[in-house]
Design a protein around this motif. Structure first.
Motif, PDB file in Angstrom:
ATOM      1  N   LEU A 251       0.828  -1.204   0.000  1.00 17.25           N
ATOM      2  CA  LEU A 251       0.000   0.000   0.000  1.00 17.25           C
ATOM      3  C   LEU A 251       0.866   1.258   0.000  1.00 17.25           C
ATOM      4  O   LEU A 251       0.483   2.279  -0.594  1.00 17.25           O
ATOM      5  CB  LEU A 251      -0.929  -0.007   1.211  1.00 17.25           C
ATOM      6  CG  LEU A 251      -2.061  -1.048   1.145  1.00 17.25           C
ATOM      7  CD1 LEU A 251      -2.865  -1.051   2.429  1.00 17.25           C
ATOM      8  CD2 LEU A 251      -2.966  -0.768  -0.054  1.00 17.25           C
ATOM      9  N   ARG A 252       2.015   1.220   0.653  1.00 16.57           N
ATOM     10  CA  ARG A 252       2.925   2.362   0.586  1.00 16.57           C
ATOM     11  C   ARG A 252       3.421   2.575  -0.840  1.00 16.57           C
ATOM     12  O   ARG A 252       3.466   3.710  -1.331  1.00 16.57           O
ATOM     13  CB  ARG A 252       4.104   2.127   1.524  1.00 16.57           C
ATOM     14  CG  ARG A 252       3.801   2.400   2.992  1.00 16.57           C
ATOM     15  CD  ARG A 252       4.966   2.018   3.873  1.00 16.57           C
ATOM     16  NE  ARG A 252       4.732   2.420   5.269  1.00 16.57           N
ATOM     17  CZ  ARG A 252       5.482   2.011   6.277  1.00 16.57           C
ATOM     18  NH1 ARG A 252       6.519   1.192   6.056  1.00 16.57           N
ATOM     19  NH2 ARG A 252       5.203   2.407   7.510  1.00 16.57           N
ATOM     20  N   ALA A 255       0.633   4.055  -2.792  1.00 14.55           N
ATOM     21  CA  ALA A 255       0.473   5.484  -2.547  1.00 14.55           C
ATOM     22  C   ALA A 255       1.537   6.289  -3.289  1.00 14.55           C
ATOM     23  O   ALA A 255       1.256   7.375  -3.836  1.00 14.55           O
ATOM     24  CB  ALA A 255       0.542   5.766  -1.045  1.00 14.55           C
ATOM     25  N   VAL A 258       0.428   6.526  -6.798  1.00 11.64           N
ATOM     26  CA  VAL A 258      -0.631   7.524  -6.967  1.00 11.64           C
ATOM     27  C   VAL A 258      -0.039   8.924  -7.059  1.00 11.64           C
ATOM     28  O   VAL A 258      -0.433   9.737  -7.912  1.00 11.64           O
ATOM     29  CB  VAL A 258      -1.642   7.424  -5.805  1.00 11.64           C
ATOM     30  CG1 VAL A 258      -2.599   8.621  -5.814  1.00 11.64           C
ATOM     31  CG2 VAL A 258      -2.433   6.132  -5.905  1.00 11.64           C
ATOM     32  N   ARG A 259       0.925   9.206  -6.203  1.00  9.69           N
ATOM     33  CA  ARG A 259       1.550  10.529  -6.256  1.00  9.69           C
ATOM     34  C   ARG A 259       2.334  10.716  -7.552  1.00  9.69           C
ATOM     35  O   ARG A 259       2.343  11.819  -8.124  1.00  9.69           O
ATOM     36  CB  ARG A 259       2.462  10.718  -5.044  1.00  9.69           C
ATOM     37  CG  ARG A 259       1.691  10.908  -3.723  1.00  9.69           C
ATOM     38  CD  ARG A 259       2.619  11.314  -2.596  1.00  9.69           C
ATOM     39  NE  ARG A 259       3.474  10.211  -2.208  1.00  9.69           N
ATOM     40  CZ  ARG A 259       3.178   9.336  -1.252  1.00  9.69           C
ATOM     41  NH1 ARG A 259       2.024   9.435  -0.607  1.00  9.69           N
ATOM     42  NH2 ARG A 259       4.003   8.361  -0.942  1.00  9.69           N
ATOM     43  N   LYS A 313      -7.196  16.363  -4.511  1.00  7.69           N
ATOM     44  CA  LYS A 313      -6.236  15.369  -4.001  1.00  7.69           C
ATOM     45  C   LYS A 313      -6.941  14.183  -3.354  1.00  7.69           C
ATOM     46  O   LYS A 313      -6.411  13.543  -2.445  1.00  7.69           O
ATOM     47  CB  LYS A 313      -5.292  16.018  -2.992  1.00  7.69           C
ATOM     48  CG  LYS A 313      -4.432  17.123  -3.589  1.00  7.69           C
ATOM     49  CD  LYS A 313      -3.456  17.680  -2.566  1.00  7.69           C
ATOM     50  CE  LYS A 313      -2.571  18.763  -3.180  1.00  7.69           C
ATOM     51  NZ  LYS A 313      -1.601  19.305  -2.191  1.00  7.69           N
ATOM     52  N   ASP A 315      -7.472  11.193  -4.550  1.00  8.05           N
ATOM     53  CA  ASP A 315      -6.774   9.918  -4.748  1.00  8.05           C
ATOM     54  C   ASP A 315      -5.614   9.767  -3.768  1.00  8.05           C
ATOM     55  O   ASP A 315      -5.350   8.675  -3.250  1.00  8.05           O
ATOM     56  CB  ASP A 315      -6.281   9.803  -6.188  1.00  8.05           C
ATOM     57  CG  ASP A 315      -5.449  11.009  -6.616  1.00  8.05           C
ATOM     58  OD1 ASP A 315      -5.445  12.027  -5.877  1.00  8.05           O
ATOM     59  OD2 ASP A 315      -4.813  10.948  -7.691  1.00  8.05           O
ATOM     60  N   VAL A 316      -4.911  10.865  -3.472  1.00 12.34           N
ATOM     61  CA  VAL A 316      -3.807  10.804  -2.521  1.00 12.34           C
ATOM     62  C   VAL A 316      -4.325  10.546  -1.109  1.00 12.34           C
ATOM     63  O   VAL A 316      -3.752   9.749  -0.345  1.00 12.34           O
ATOM     64  CB  VAL A 316      -2.991  12.110  -2.563  1.00 12.34           C
ATOM     65  CG1 VAL A 316      -1.891  12.089  -1.503  1.00 12.34           C
ATOM     66  CG2 VAL A 316      -2.387  12.314  -3.937  1.00 12.34           C
ATOM     67  N   GLN A 318      -7.077   8.963  -0.282  1.00 15.52           N
ATOM     68  CA  GLN A 318      -7.503   7.569  -0.205  1.00 15.52           C
ATOM     69  C   GLN A 318      -6.311   6.632  -0.053  1.00 15.52           C
ATOM     70  O   GLN A 318      -6.350   5.693   0.752  1.00 15.52           O
ATOM     71  CB  GLN A 318      -8.301   7.201  -1.456  1.00 15.52           C
ATOM     72  CG  GLN A 318      -9.668   7.854  -1.532  1.00 15.52           C
ATOM     73  CD  GLN A 318     -10.402   7.488  -2.796  1.00 15.52           C
ATOM     74  OE1 GLN A 318      -9.801   7.069  -3.791  1.00 15.52           O
ATOM     75  NE2 GLN A 318     -11.719   7.652  -2.777  1.00 15.52           N
ATOM     76  N   ALA A 319      -5.249   6.872  -0.823  1.00 14.09           N
ATOM     77  CA  ALA A 319      -4.063   6.010  -0.735  1.00 14.09           C
ATOM     78  C   ALA A 319      -3.417   6.102   0.644  1.00 14.09           C
ATOM     79  O   ALA A 319      -3.016   5.083   1.230  1.00 14.09           O
ATOM     80  CB  ALA A 319      -3.062   6.392  -1.820  1.00 14.09           C
ATOM     81  N   GLU A 320      -3.310   7.311   1.185  1.00 14.23           N
ATOM     82  CA  GLU A 320      -2.702   7.463   2.509  1.00 14.23           C
ATOM     83  C   GLU A 320      -3.580   6.868   3.599  1.00 14.23           C
ATOM     84  O   GLU A 320      -3.073   6.337   4.600  1.00 14.23           O
ATOM     85  CB  GLU A 320      -2.447   8.943   2.767  1.00 14.23           C
ATOM     86  CG  GLU A 320      -1.342   9.525   1.888  1.00 14.23           C
ATOM     87  CD  GLU A 320      -1.138  11.012   2.114  1.00 14.23           C
ATOM     88  OE1 GLU A 320      -1.990  11.612   2.806  1.00 14.23           O
ATOM     89  OE2 GLU A 320      -0.125  11.548   1.610  1.00 14.23           O
ATOM     90  N   VAL A 323      -2.822   3.240   3.714  1.00 11.35           N
ATOM     91  CA  VAL A 323      -1.557   2.989   4.406  1.00 11.35           C
ATOM     92  C   VAL A 323      -1.750   3.038   5.917  1.00 11.35           C
ATOM     93  O   VAL A 323      -1.231   2.199   6.664  1.00 11.35           O
ATOM     94  CB  VAL A 323      -0.495   4.010   3.958  1.00 11.35           C
ATOM     95  CG1 VAL A 323       0.774   3.866   4.804  1.00 11.35           C
ATOM     96  CG2 VAL A 323      -0.160   3.823   2.490  1.00 11.35           C
TER      97      VAL A 323
END
Length: 425
Positions: A251-252, A255, A258-259, A313, A315-316, A318-320, A323
């Motif tokens: 997941l990291r 993320a 994604v960035r 932001k 998507d960012v 959600q990704a964080e 994590v």
């Protein structure tokens, strides 16, 4: 080992002396080799590895071809001008490197997931093997009791003819024998069912892979050690903890991807305009028309998207958030691992103490009682009901001993699995 255990072991081994005992280690190795469920899980690793090649792909170039022609009514059609062009997006922001890293971590996660499934398969196989051993020993004990009851009936038949016992006592011994046959049939059915239960983890019929196999049920005692040493080992080797760590890494990397994907990708286009040209001529009205020479024109263009959508932001975020969830899940898995190790260790000690009480005290005393009561009965110093009560008590004690052995074996398996080890019995 008591004299009774020695005789029972000899009785179990004698009919199958020519067969090699099947150890749990051999059975577990066969499960690893032939399990259909495990093979299905391993396909996930193959799929994840294929994702590495997919992640390394670069954007495909795009070829376009255009054609233009000037149309003048007063003269013949002008030549066609061809406009071939090749365009390609240029990845920025380290997108390809981020995709590759995420793909590699996805492979690691798939491998840890398969290892976790393999650990669950170990537990299922150990439970099936232990249950097969337990039901087999229970069946052997009931067959021995059935033989003893049959001898009593035969002896009472002879004593009835001699006038030593009455008809009621002979009938009572027959009733006990015939009634016990139902228990024997049930025990035989349970033993057969337990042997059949060895097939599903194996992925094929047990008899087909191990024909006429006799299980080696001499389970060895397992000593885990101090909890202060075992817990760190478990945190490094347990599959659920390793899966949680692999999930966090994946997941990291996701993320980070994604960035990286938020960076805009410019598109470079290289084109060529090719005109064949034409000679001077005169139109229909008699006016001169100037010709055009043959020409080639090379063009290069750069298109850069305007990233207005990057102001959001979501998507960012959600990704964080994923994590953060994975980090909390890892802490929970570590806490659960420590709890399970300590619990499994205590359960193993309790099961081993219970087994020792049966082996060193209850089992020996119960057998002495039934042996003495049998001699007293045949010598006329005890009644049939007293001997039957002693026999039932001894049978219950032995079944309790067999169950205690199975419980100790399963507790040993659970502790080994809690430590992330490949179990052995």
């Amino acid at each position: 080992m008591t004299r009774f255990n020695v005789l029972l072991a000899a009785w179990l081994i004698a009919p199958c002396a020519i067969a090699t005992p099947l150890s749990f280690e051999t059975y577990l190795s066969a499960v690893e080799s032939h399990s259909l469920e495990l093979q299905a899980q391993q396909e996930g690793i193959t799929s994840a590895k294929a994702g590495i090649g997919i992640a390394g792909l670069r954007p495909d170039p795009e070829f376009t071809l255009g054609a233009t022609r000037e149309t003048v009514r007063s003269v013949e059609h002008r030549p066609v001008t061809w406009n071939p062009a090749i365009s390609m997006a240029i990845e920025t922001g380290g997108k390809r490197a981020a995709r590759l890293k995420a793909a590699h971590s996805n492979v690691a996660l798939a491998e840890e997931t398969v290892a976790g499934f393999r650990s669950e398969l170990y537990g299922t196989a150990a439970a099936a093997f232990t249950e097969a051993c337990r039901t087999r020993e229970v069946l052997a004990r009931k067959e021995q009791t059935m033989a003893a009851l049959s001898k009593v009936v035969e002896a009472n038949t002879v004593r009835r003819k001699a006038g030593d016992v009455g008809g009621i006592e002979l009938l009572q011994s027959r009733v006990e024998r015939d009634q016990f046959q139902a228990d024997l049939a049930q025990a035989r059915s349970e033993a057969d069912s337990a042997m059949l239960a060895l097939s599903p983890p194996l992925g094929r019929q047990f008899d087909g892979l191990f024909p006429q196999a006799q299980l080696a049920c001499d389970f060895a005692a397992y000593e885990g050690g101090d909890a202060g040493v075992l817990v760190p080992q478990a945190l490094e080797a347990r599959n659920d903890v390793r899966i949680a760590r692999a999930t966090l890494d994946n997941l990291r990397d996701g993320a980070a991807l994604v960035r990286a994907n938020r960076a805009v990708d410019p598109t470079v286009t290289v084109g060529l305009a090719a005109a064949r040209g034409y000679h001077d001529s005169i139109d229909a009205s008699g006016n001169p028309v100037d010709g055009a020479p043959r020409s080639r024109a090379l063009s290069i263009s750069l298109a850069i998207p305007i990233p207005l959508s990057r102001r959001d932001k979501g998507d960012v975020v959600q990704a964080e958030a994923g994590v953060t969830q994975a980090m909390l899940a890892l802490r929970q898995a570590e806490l659960q691992a420590e709890t399970q190790v300590r619990t499994a260790q205590r359960q193993l000690h309790a099961a081993q103490d219970r087994l020792a009480r049966y082996r060193d005290g209850v089992l020996v005393d119960a057998q002495k009682v039934v042996d003495g009561m049998r001699l007293s009965y045949f010598s006329g110093n005890a009644s049939l009901l007293e001997w039957l009560a002693a026999q039932r008590s001894a049978d219950e004690a032995y079944q309790g001993y067999v169950q205690a052995r199975a419980d100790a074996a399963m507790a040993s398996t659970q502790l080994q699995l809690a430590l992330g080890q490949r179990p052995h019995l």
